[in-house]
Scaffold this active site. Structure first.
Site, PDB file in Angstrom:
ATOM      1  N   PHE A  11       0.811  -1.220   0.000  1.00 42.62           N
ATOM      2  CA  PHE A  11       0.000   0.000   0.000  1.00 42.62           C
ATOM      3  C   PHE A  11       0.853   1.282   0.000  1.00 42.62           C
ATOM      4  O   PHE A  11       0.893   2.041  -0.979  1.00 42.62           O
ATOM      5  CB  PHE A  11      -0.951  -0.068   1.200  1.00 42.62           C
ATOM      6  CG  PHE A  11      -1.632   1.211   1.585  1.00 42.62           C
ATOM      7  CD1 PHE A  11      -2.200   2.044   0.625  1.00 42.62           C
ATOM      8  CD2 PHE A  11      -1.734   1.574   2.929  1.00 42.62           C
ATOM      9  CE1 PHE A  11      -2.841   3.223   0.990  1.00 42.62           C
ATOM     10  CE2 PHE A  11      -2.373   2.742   3.300  1.00 42.62           C
ATOM     11  CZ  PHE A  11      -2.915   3.579   2.335  1.00 42.62           C
ATOM     12  N   ASP A 126       3.145   4.592  14.660  1.00 47.53           N
ATOM     13  CA  ASP A 126       2.781   5.147  15.972  1.00 47.53           C
ATOM     14  C   ASP A 126       2.415   4.038  16.968  1.00 47.53           C
ATOM     15  O   ASP A 126       2.374   4.274  18.178  1.00 47.53           O
ATOM     16  CB  ASP A 126       1.633   6.157  15.845  1.00 47.53           C
ATOM     17  CG  ASP A 126       0.344   5.574  15.282  1.00 47.53           C
ATOM     18  OD1 ASP A 126       0.325   4.384  14.911  1.00 47.53           O
ATOM     19  OD2 ASP A 126      -0.656   6.323  15.205  1.00 47.53           O
ATOM     20  N   GLU A 127       2.164   2.820  16.451  1.00 44.85           N
ATOM     21  CA  GLU A 127       1.759   1.732  17.360  1.00 44.85           C
ATOM     22  C   GLU A 127       2.878   1.339  18.330  1.00 44.85           C
ATOM     23  O   GLU A 127       2.612   0.668  19.320  1.00 44.85           O
ATOM     24  CB  GLU A 127       1.298   0.504  16.568  1.00 44.85           C
ATOM     25  CG  GLU A 127       0.035   0.788  15.797  1.00 44.85           C
ATOM     26  CD  GLU A 127      -0.729  -0.461  15.377  1.00 44.85           C
ATOM     27  OE1 GLU A 127      -0.487  -1.546  15.936  1.00 44.85           O
ATOM     28  OE2 GLU A 127      -1.573  -0.336  14.474  1.00 44.85           O
ATOM     29  N   TYR A 153       2.591  -7.484  16.322  1.00 45.21           N
ATOM     30  CA  TYR A 153       2.980  -6.577  15.227  1.00 45.21           C
ATOM     31  C   TYR A 153       3.755  -5.379  15.766  1.00 45.21           C
ATOM     32  O   TYR A 153       4.885  -5.096  15.338  1.00 45.21           O
ATOM     33  CB  TYR A 153       1.737  -6.102  14.450  1.00 45.21           C
ATOM     34  CG  TYR A 153       2.007  -4.862  13.617  1.00 45.21           C
ATOM     35  CD1 TYR A 153       2.824  -4.928  12.488  1.00 45.21           C
ATOM     36  CD2 TYR A 153       1.475  -3.621  13.979  1.00 45.21           C
ATOM     37  CE1 TYR A 153       3.102  -3.774  11.736  1.00 45.21           C
ATOM     38  CE2 TYR A 153       1.741  -2.481  13.232  1.00 45.21           C
ATOM     39  CZ  TYR A 153       2.550  -2.559  12.116  1.00 45.21           C
ATOM     40  OH  TYR A 153       2.829  -1.430  11.388  1.00 45.21           O
ATOM     41  N   LYS A 157       7.736  -4.205  15.280  1.00 49.10           N
ATOM     42  CA  LYS A 157       8.144  -2.921  14.697  1.00 49.10           C
ATOM     43  C   LYS A 157       9.031  -2.147  15.693  1.00 49.10           C
ATOM     44  O   LYS A 157       9.996  -1.502  15.294  1.00 49.10           O
ATOM     45  CB  LYS A 157       6.913  -2.067  14.344  1.00 49.10           C
ATOM     46  CG  LYS A 157       6.075  -2.613  13.191  1.00 49.10           C
ATOM     47  CD  LYS A 157       6.785  -2.607  11.857  1.00 49.10           C
ATOM     48  CE  LYS A 157       7.005  -1.213  11.313  1.00 49.10           C
ATOM     49  NZ  LYS A 157       7.640  -1.259   9.952  1.00 49.10           N
TER      50      LYS A 157
HETATM   51  P1  NAD Z   1       1.351  -3.680   3.218  1.00 56.32           P
HETATM   52  O1  NAD Z   1       1.065  -4.901   4.013  1.00 56.32           O
HETATM   53  O2  NAD Z   1       0.302  -3.101   2.339  1.00 56.32           O
HETATM   54  O3  NAD Z   1       2.631  -3.942   2.295  1.00 56.32           O
HETATM   55  C1  NAD Z   1       3.773  -4.623   2.764  1.00 56.32           C
HETATM   56  C2  NAD Z   1       4.653  -4.949   1.565  1.00 56.32           C
HETATM   57  O4  NAD Z   1       5.853  -5.565   2.059  1.00 56.32           O
HETATM   58  C3  NAD Z   1       4.020  -5.943   0.591  1.00 56.32           C
HETATM   59  O5  NAD Z   1       4.246  -5.521  -0.736  1.00 56.32           O
HETATM   60  C4  NAD Z   1       4.753  -7.244   0.874  1.00 56.32           C
HETATM   61  O6  NAD Z   1       4.843  -8.105  -0.240  1.00 56.32           O
HETATM   62  C5  NAD Z   1       6.123  -6.721   1.298  1.00 56.32           C
HETATM   63  N1  NAD Z   1       6.842  -7.680   2.152  1.00 56.32           N
HETATM   64  C6  NAD Z   1       6.373  -8.327   3.253  1.00 56.32           C
HETATM   65  N2  NAD Z   1       7.322  -9.145   3.744  1.00 56.32           N
HETATM   66  C7  NAD Z   1       8.414  -8.982   2.957  1.00 56.32           C
HETATM   67  C8  NAD Z   1       9.716  -9.545   2.966  1.00 56.32           C
HETATM   68  N3  NAD Z   1      10.074 -10.454   3.886  1.00 56.32           N
HETATM   69  N4  NAD Z   1      10.603  -9.149   2.030  1.00 56.32           N
HETATM   70  C9  NAD Z   1      10.251  -8.239   1.083  1.00 56.32           C
HETATM   71  N5  NAD Z   1       9.014  -7.703   1.009  1.00 56.32           N
HETATM   72  C10 NAD Z   1       8.116  -8.051   1.945  1.00 56.32           C
HETATM   73  O7  NAD Z   1       1.867  -2.601   4.268  1.00 56.32           O
HETATM   74  P2  NAD Z   1       1.657  -1.017   4.314  1.00 56.32           P
HETATM   75  O8  NAD Z   1       0.374  -0.714   4.981  1.00 56.32           O
HETATM   76  O9  NAD Z   1       1.966  -0.447   2.984  1.00 56.32           O
HETATM   77  O10 NAD Z   1       2.820  -0.614   5.345  1.00 56.32           O
HETATM   78  C11 NAD Z   1       4.138  -0.358   4.877  1.00 56.32           C
HETATM   79  C12 NAD Z   1       5.018   0.006   6.057  1.00 56.32           C
HETATM   80  O11 NAD Z   1       4.488   1.154   6.711  1.00 56.32           O
HETATM   81  C13 NAD Z   1       5.106  -1.079   7.126  1.00 56.32           C
HETATM   82  O12 NAD Z   1       6.434  -1.103   7.595  1.00 56.32           O
HETATM   83  C14 NAD Z   1       4.155  -0.616   8.217  1.00 56.32           C
HETATM   84  O13 NAD Z   1       4.578  -1.074   9.470  1.00 56.32           O
HETATM   85  C15 NAD Z   1       4.299   0.896   8.104  1.00 56.32           C
HETATM   86  N6  NAD Z   1       3.121   1.695   8.508  1.00 56.32           N
HETATM   87  C16 NAD Z   1       1.886   1.426   7.982  1.00 56.32           C
HETATM   88  C17 NAD Z   1       0.812   2.258   8.323  1.00 56.32           C
HETATM   89  C18 NAD Z   1      -0.574   2.023   7.753  1.00 56.32           C
HETATM   90  O14 NAD Z   1      -1.512   2.690   8.182  1.00 56.32           O
HETATM   91  N7  NAD Z   1      -0.748   1.138   6.790  1.00 56.32           N
HETATM   92  C19 NAD Z   1       1.009   3.333   9.198  1.00 56.32           C
HETATM   93  C20 NAD Z   1       2.288   3.550   9.721  1.00 56.32           C
HETATM   94  C21 NAD Z   1       3.337   2.743   9.351  1.00 56.32           C
HETATM   95  O1  DAU Z   2      -1.364   3.252  13.374  1.00 56.66           O
HETATM   96  C1  DAU Z   2      -0.618   2.739  12.319  1.00 56.66           C
HETATM   97  C2  DAU Z   2      -1.053   1.322  12.037  1.00 56.66           C
HETATM   98  O2  DAU Z   2      -2.341   1.401  11.444  1.00 56.66           O
HETATM   99  C3  DAU Z   2      -0.077   0.593  11.127  1.00 56.66           C
HETATM  100  O3  DAU Z   2       1.142   0.447  11.803  1.00 56.66           O
HETATM  101  C4  DAU Z   2      -0.626  -0.782  10.739  1.00 56.66           C
HETATM  102  O4  DAU Z   2       0.238  -1.396   9.809  1.00 56.66           O
HETATM  103  C5  DAU Z   2      -1.988  -0.583  10.109  1.00 56.66           C
HETATM  104  O5  DAU Z   2      -2.553  -1.840   9.772  1.00 56.66           O
HETATM  105  C6  DAU Z   2      -2.912   0.178  11.047  1.00 56.66           C
HETATM  106  O6  DAU Z   2      -3.227  -0.620  12.211  1.00 56.66           O
HETATM  107  P1  DAU Z   2      -4.713  -0.670  12.835  1.00 56.66           P
HETATM  108  O7  DAU Z   2      -4.828  -1.889  13.647  1.00 56.66           O
HETATM  109  O8  DAU Z   2      -5.060   0.635  13.468  1.00 56.66           O
HETATM  110  O9  DAU Z   2      -5.557  -0.757  11.444  1.00 56.66           O
HETATM  111  P2  DAU Z   2      -6.801  -1.651  11.016  1.00 56.66           P
HETATM  112  O10 DAU Z   2      -7.265  -1.117   9.701  1.00 56.66           O
HETATM  113  O11 DAU Z   2      -6.515  -3.104  11.116  1.00 56.66           O
HETATM  114  O12 DAU Z   2      -7.890  -1.302  12.116  1.00 56.66           O
HETATM  115  C7  DAU Z   2      -8.297   0.040  12.354  1.00 56.66           C
HETATM  116  C8  DAU Z   2      -9.313   0.010  13.476  1.00 56.66           C
HETATM  117  O13 DAU Z   2     -10.510  -0.612  12.992  1.00 56.66           O
HETATM  118  C9  DAU Z   2      -8.881  -0.788  14.691  1.00 56.66           C
HETATM  119  O14 DAU Z   2      -9.352  -0.154  15.850  1.00 56.66           O
HETATM  120  C10 DAU Z   2      -9.578  -2.131  14.516  1.00 56.66           C
HETATM  121  C11 DAU Z   2     -10.855  -1.758  13.788  1.00 56.66           C
HETATM  122  N1  DAU Z   2     -11.390  -2.775  12.842  1.00 56.66           N
HETATM  123  C12 DAU Z   2     -10.569  -3.282  11.902  1.00 56.66           C
HETATM  124  C13 DAU Z   2     -11.016  -4.230  10.995  1.00 56.66           C
HETATM  125  C14 DAU Z   2     -10.090  -4.820   9.953  1.00 56.66           C
HETATM  126  C15 DAU Z   2     -12.733  -3.153  12.908  1.00 56.66           C
HETATM  127  O15 DAU Z   2     -13.497  -2.666  13.752  1.00 56.66           O
HETATM  128  N2  DAU Z   2     -13.182  -4.091  12.025  1.00 56.66           N
HETATM  129  C16 DAU Z   2     -12.384  -4.662  11.085  1.00 56.66           C
HETATM  130  O16 DAU Z   2     -12.859  -5.544  10.315  1.00 56.66           O
END
Ligand code: NAD
Ligand code: DAU
Length: 339
Positions: A11, A126-127, A153, A157
């Site tokens: 993503f 931020d987690e 998770y 991190k």
């Molecule tokens: P995502 O799960 O959408 O994507 C993760 C990507 O990493 C995928 O393309 C996957 O194939 C690749 N990957 C996983 N394991 C791997 C490995 N061993 N070697 C190489 N590639 C690998 O994740 P995202 O939501 O895009 O998050 C990206 C980064 O940002 C993560 O480090 C996550 O902790 C951090 N982050 C995410 C959020 C959020 O809200 N999504 C917020 C803050 C930080």
């Molecule tokens: O804060 C940053 C984090 O945000 C990133 O580090 C993580 O990679 C990312 O996945 C995200 O974590 P959350 O646990 O906050 O995201 P998620 O979308 O899984 O859930 C958001 C909130 O919604 C959480 O309070 C759980 C709730 N939830 C989630 C799902 C998937 C539901 O109520 N129903 C659901 O089906």
């Protein structure tokens, strides 16, 4: 300038690649991704033919493969997005989180050190700060907030962050870390709250809200996160952590109701299901440091960002329908049936 971006088929990594190729047309971007369930090559199809872009299928834990790539590409910078990213999956199966998020980060740091990269940037979350109580809206996560994790998770991190800082102190590796709040936007994998609710709404399926849905997340449009990382890479001080967030706190239930409203669906689709184990109550970032030092401010309001996101999911049904029609169904049944 050659930049290795890990996890770029996911993503945020893919959005970052699009941003960088546009912002720095003279940079070479090399995406290294294992293509786990969360990585999708079709996401990158618009840049595959760009001569400044290269995709390499590789696991960040594969030391020999990673060293060979660094030897060949001689990167100036590394941005490590690659991670297992879903809290619910970490509760089901923590092992792969330790492997990729901790061991994999260690391999990337070793490679960065061995090949003398000028900047290693770790994309954290931020987690790592744990959560804040709902009845103290005056509290925010600053860079000085102690690490206090809740899930496998977030613990993995946090472990990675500690390793990154150790490589700075012990070996003088020029590192930076960003800790961002929840992102949303295009190419968000449908296991996460916002895209899951959009997809289920469009398919008239129940909307599974954990517990009462009172948990608060601090939402940021993904492009604003990408801009923050670009700024930190070029102007951030080495050895520093930067929190990234836009002061946009919302309760889960309010987000789900808003999605129903935007899509013209009934709130009767909302189903309250068993809560997530160890569920963090509230995340809220204080972004003062990145604002004061680097001039970063979010540009997309939630009102605009959520409309743009919903529009994207409506216009790109092929992308997410392909995902949810495969192995994802088994995951969904396991996580949500009888919940
Ligand atoms: P995502 O799960 O959408 O994507 C993760 C990507 O990493 C995928 O393309 C996957 O194939 C690749 N990957 C996983 N394991 C791997 C490995 N061993 N070697 C190489 N590639 C690998 O994740 P995202 O939501 O895009 O998050 C990206 C980064 O940002 C993560 O480090 C996550 O902790 C951090 N982050 C995410 C959020 C959020 O809200 N999504 C917020 C803050 C930080
Ligand atoms: O804060 C940053 C984090 O945000 C990133 O580090 C993580 O990679 C990312 O996945 C995200 O974590 P959350 O646990 O906050 O995201 P998620 O979308 O899984 O859930 C958001 C909130 O919604 C959480 O309070 C759980 C709730 N939830 C989630 C799902 C998937 C539901 O109520 N129903 C659901 O089906």
């Amino acid at each position: 300038m050659t930049v290795i971006v890990t996890g770029g088929a996911g993503f945020i990594g893919s959005n970052f690649i699009f941003y960088m190729l546009k912002k720095h047309p003279d940079y070479r971007i090399v995406c290294l991704d294992k293509l786990t369930y969360a990585g999708n090559l079709s996401t990158l199809k618009s840049v595959m033919d760009n001569p400044n872009f290269r995709f390499v299928k590789l696991d960040i834990c594969d030391r020999a493969g990673v060293y060979a790539l660094f030897e060949e590409e001689k990167p100036d910078m590394v941005v490590n997005f690659a991670a297992e990213s879903h809290v619910d999956r970490s509760i089901e199966d923590p092992g792969v989180f330790l492997q990729t998020n901790v061991i994999g980060t260690g391999v990337m740091l070793d490679a960065a050190r061995k090949y003398g990269v000028k900047r290693y940037h770790q994309v954290s979350t931020d987690e790592v700060y744990g959560d804040l109580p709902l009845d103290r809206p005056d509290l925010f996560f600053t860079e000085e907030t102690p690490i206090h994790t809740s899930s496998p998770y977030s613990s993995s991190k946090a472990g990675a962050d500690l390793l990154v800082m150790a490589y700075y102190r012990t070996f003088g590796l020029p590192v930076t870390i960003s800790r961002c709040s929840n992102n949303y936007g295009p190419y968000h994998f449908p296991e996460k709250l916002i895209p899951l609710m959009i997809a289920n709404c469009l398919n008239d399926k129940p909307l599974p809200v954990y517990g009462e849905g009172l948990n608060v997340r601090d939402w940021l449009y993904v492009e604003d996160h990408c801009k923050a990382i670009d700024l930190i890479l070029h102007k951030g001080r080495v050895g520093e952590v930067y929190n990234v967030g836009g002061h946009n706190e919302m309760k889960n239930i309010d987000i789900v109701k808003l999605i129903c409203h935007e899509l013209g669906k009934s709130e009767d689709l909302i189903t309250h299901v068993t809560d997530r184990k160890g569920h963090d109550m509230r995340y809220a970032i204080d972004p003062t440091k990145i604002h004061n030092e680097l001039g970063w401010l979010p540009e997309t309001t939630f009102k605009d960002g959520i409309k743009k996101t919903i529009k994207w999911y409506l216009e790109n049904r092929d992308w997410w329908e392909e995902i949810i029609s495969g192995e994802y169904q088994n995951y969904y049944d396991k996580m949500y049936s009888n919940r």
